[in-house]
Design a protein around this motif. Structure first.
Motif, PDB file in Angstrom:
ATOM      1  N   LEU A  11     -13.618   0.144  -0.533  1.00 34.86           N
ATOM      2  CA  LEU A  11     -12.710  -0.897  -1.002  1.00 34.86           C
ATOM      3  C   LEU A  11     -11.771  -0.444  -2.105  1.00 34.86           C
ATOM      4  O   LEU A  11     -11.076  -1.266  -2.710  1.00 34.86           O
ATOM      5  N   GLN A  12     -11.719   0.852  -2.384  1.00 30.56           N
ATOM      6  CA  GLN A  12     -10.937   1.301  -3.538  1.00 30.56           C
ATOM      7  C   GLN A  12      -9.429   1.246  -3.320  1.00 30.56           C
ATOM      8  O   GLN A  12      -8.665   1.198  -4.268  1.00 30.56           O
ATOM      9  N   GLY A  13      -9.004   1.298  -2.092  1.00 29.88           N
ATOM     10  CA  GLY A  13      -7.562   1.264  -1.867  1.00 29.88           C
ATOM     11  C   GLY A  13      -7.208   1.694  -0.467  1.00 29.88           C
ATOM     12  O   GLY A  13      -8.069   2.016   0.345  1.00 29.88           O
ATOM     13  N   GLY A  14      -5.904   1.725  -0.190  1.00 29.65           N
ATOM     14  CA  GLY A  14      -5.427   2.126   1.118  1.00 29.65           C
ATOM     15  C   GLY A  14      -4.446   3.267   1.007  1.00 29.65           C
ATOM     16  O   GLY A  14      -4.140   3.753  -0.085  1.00 29.65           O
ATOM     17  N   LEU A  15      -3.974   3.702   2.143  1.00 30.23           N
ATOM     18  CA  LEU A  15      -3.022   4.809   2.199  1.00 30.23           C
ATOM     19  C   LEU A  15      -2.006   4.513   3.293  1.00 30.23           C
ATOM     20  O   LEU A  15      -2.373   4.231   4.439  1.00 30.23           O
ATOM     21  N   ASP A  16      -0.739   4.574   2.933  1.00 31.81           N
ATOM     22  CA  ASP A  16       0.333   4.360   3.899  1.00 31.81           C
ATOM     23  C   ASP A  16       1.223   5.591   3.919  1.00 31.81           C
ATOM     24  O   ASP A  16       1.226   6.378   2.963  1.00 31.81           O
ATOM     25  N   ILE A  17       1.975   5.749   4.978  1.00 34.39           N
ATOM     26  CA  ILE A  17       2.831   6.930   5.096  1.00 34.39           C
ATOM     27  C   ILE A  17       3.838   6.999   3.954  1.00 34.39           C
ATOM     28  O   ILE A  17       4.223   8.090   3.519  1.00 34.39           O
ATOM     29  N   SER A 107      -9.127  17.487   5.178  1.00 34.38           N
ATOM     30  CA  SER A 107      -9.524  18.554   6.098  1.00 34.38           C
ATOM     31  C   SER A 107      -8.326  19.451   6.349  1.00 34.38           C
ATOM     32  O   SER A 107      -7.208  18.963   6.551  1.00 34.38           O
ATOM     33  N   ILE A 108      -8.571  20.756   6.334  1.00 37.96           N
ATOM     34  CA  ILE A 108      -7.503  21.736   6.537  1.00 37.96           C
ATOM     35  C   ILE A 108      -7.967  22.747   7.581  1.00 37.96           C
ATOM     36  O   ILE A 108      -9.071  23.284   7.482  1.00 37.96           O
ATOM     37  N   THR A 109      -7.139  22.986   8.563  1.00 38.04           N
ATOM     38  CA  THR A 109      -7.404  24.016   9.574  1.00 38.04           C
ATOM     39  C   THR A 109      -6.397  25.136   9.388  1.00 38.04           C
ATOM     40  O   THR A 109      -5.221  24.879   9.111  1.00 38.04           O
ATOM     41  N   GLY A 110      -6.849  26.370   9.544  1.00 36.93           N
ATOM     42  CA  GLY A 110      -5.921  27.483   9.383  1.00 36.93           C
ATOM     43  C   GLY A 110      -6.550  28.810   9.735  1.00 36.93           C
ATOM     44  O   GLY A 110      -7.640  28.871  10.315  1.00 36.93           O
ATOM     45  N   GLU A 183      -5.317  17.042   7.222  1.00 33.88           N
ATOM     46  CA  GLU A 183      -5.607  15.623   7.438  1.00 33.88           C
ATOM     47  C   GLU A 183      -6.072  15.014   6.120  1.00 33.88           C
ATOM     48  O   GLU A 183      -6.988  15.531   5.470  1.00 33.88           O
ATOM     49  N   PHE A 184      -5.443  13.900   5.750  1.00 28.96           N
ATOM     50  CA  PHE A 184      -5.805  13.153   4.549  1.00 28.96           C
ATOM     51  C   PHE A 184      -6.457  11.845   4.973  1.00 28.96           C
ATOM     52  O   PHE A 184      -5.899  11.110   5.798  1.00 28.96           O
ATOM     53  N   TRP A 185      -7.635  11.573   4.400  1.00 31.83           N
ATOM     54  CA  TRP A 185      -8.450  10.421   4.798  1.00 31.83           C
ATOM     55  C   TRP A 185      -8.712   9.554   3.588  1.00 31.83           C
ATOM     56  O   TRP A 185      -9.126  10.054   2.539  1.00 31.83           O
ATOM     57  N   ARG A 191     -14.466  -0.163   8.095  1.00 31.88           N
ATOM     58  CA  ARG A 191     -14.372   1.146   8.776  1.00 31.88           C
ATOM     59  C   ARG A 191     -13.006   1.397   9.421  1.00 31.88           C
ATOM     60  O   ARG A 191     -12.854   2.288  10.261  1.00 31.88           O
ATOM     61  N   LEU A 192     -12.010   0.633   9.005  1.00 31.98           N
ATOM     62  CA  LEU A 192     -10.649   0.853   9.505  1.00 31.98           C
ATOM     63  C   LEU A 192      -9.937   1.807   8.537  1.00 31.98           C
ATOM     64  O   LEU A 192      -8.956   1.458   7.879  1.00 31.98           O
ATOM     65  N   HIS A 193     -10.465   3.005   8.454  1.00 33.02           N
ATOM     66  CA  HIS A 193      -9.983   3.975   7.487  1.00 33.02           C
ATOM     67  C   HIS A 193      -8.560   4.430   7.793  1.00 33.02           C
ATOM     68  O   HIS A 193      -8.095   4.388   8.944  1.00 33.02           O
ATOM     69  N   ASP A 194      -7.865   4.875   6.743  1.00 32.45           N
ATOM     70  CA  ASP A 194      -6.523   5.436   6.900  1.00 32.45           C
ATOM     71  C   ASP A 194      -6.618   6.942   7.054  1.00 32.45           C
ATOM     72  O   ASP A 194      -7.238   7.629   6.222  1.00 32.45           O
ATOM     73  N   ARG A 195      -6.010   7.470   8.109  1.00 28.19           N
ATOM     74  CA  ARG A 195      -6.008   8.912   8.374  1.00 28.19           C
ATOM     75  C   ARG A 195      -4.586   9.349   8.716  1.00 28.19           C
ATOM     76  O   ARG A 195      -3.924   8.723   9.558  1.00 28.19           O
ATOM     77  N   PHE A 196      -4.139  10.419   8.056  1.00 25.84           N
ATOM     78  CA  PHE A 196      -2.804  10.953   8.334  1.00 25.84           C
ATOM     79  C   PHE A 196      -2.906  12.456   8.558  1.00 25.84           C
ATOM     80  O   PHE A 196      -3.532  13.184   7.785  1.00 25.84           O
TER      81      PHE A 196
END
Length: 212
Positions: A11-17, A107-110, A183-185, A191-196
């Protein structure tokens, strides 16, 4: 205790583009600085490094991030360790940062590439003296019969290098992970998490929202 009953709401907050920097490296730096300033733990720079060897077997371990810029993410290790062996066989890796009190993950892939001797030396000489000696004493990931044997090796290195500077071991160095995906989560209620997701788009980085 029933593990299925352990749960909480995010419940701490959300994330938008609109909240995100167009550059994922700058966005990473912002979140990392927040995690450090929040004093969430003794190791805010801790990250899970995942590797896969030539047989397709995955392995994970926690390492410490030592530098991050647009050239990549740096960590250091024994070059005979399992992680180093895996990277020699398969350079594709992933990094994962979990700042759970902030309800955030990255998460970072490389691909991992070995740092030059000069780069490794520069960092090695900045380490505490005891950490330098431990690098010499440990054949990382090799079996050892007892703790006493390890401590004896450490004492031997103390005697060997009791005068003067401790040099960089030939079997110790570092890696730079060059990202191909971020990926930023951000946790959200129900459980409607924000993922970009950030992916290279030819001129920079494209950003896509992912379903939770």
């Amino acid at each position: 205790m029933n593990l299925e009953d352990i749960r909480r709401e995010y419940l701490q907050g959300g994330l938008d583009i609109s909240d995100l920097d167009e550059n994922p490296f700058r966005q990473f730096k912002t979140w990392m600085n927040i995690a450090i300033e929040a004093e969430l733990s003794a190791d805010p720079t801790a990250m899970i490094l995942a590797t896969v060897n030539s047989e397709g077997i995955p392995r994970q371990r926690v390492v410490l991030l030592k530098h991050a810029d647009e050239q990549g993410f740096l960590f250091y290790t024994n070059l005979g360790s399992r992680k180093a062996q895996d990277i020699a066989e398969n350079a594709n890796v992933s990094l994962h940062f979990a700042w759970l009190p902030l309800e955030r993950q990255i998460s970072i892939t490389g691909k991992a590439t070995k740092l030059s001797v000069a780069e490794a030396t520069r960092y090695f000489l900045s380490r505490p003296h005891e950490s330098q000696l431990a690098a010499w004493a440990s054949q990382q990931s090799s079996r050892v019969s007892s703790r006493q044997m390890l401590e004896q090796a450490f004492e031997q290195m103390k005697n060997r290098f009791k005068k003067g500077e401790v040099p960089l071991p030939s079997f110790w160095g570092g890696y730079r992970v060059v990202p191909t995906r971020f990926e930023f989560w951000q946790g959200r209620a129900n459980r409607l998490h924000d993922r970009f997701e950030y992916l290279p788009d030819g001129e920079g980085w494209g950003i896509n929202r992912l379903q939770p």
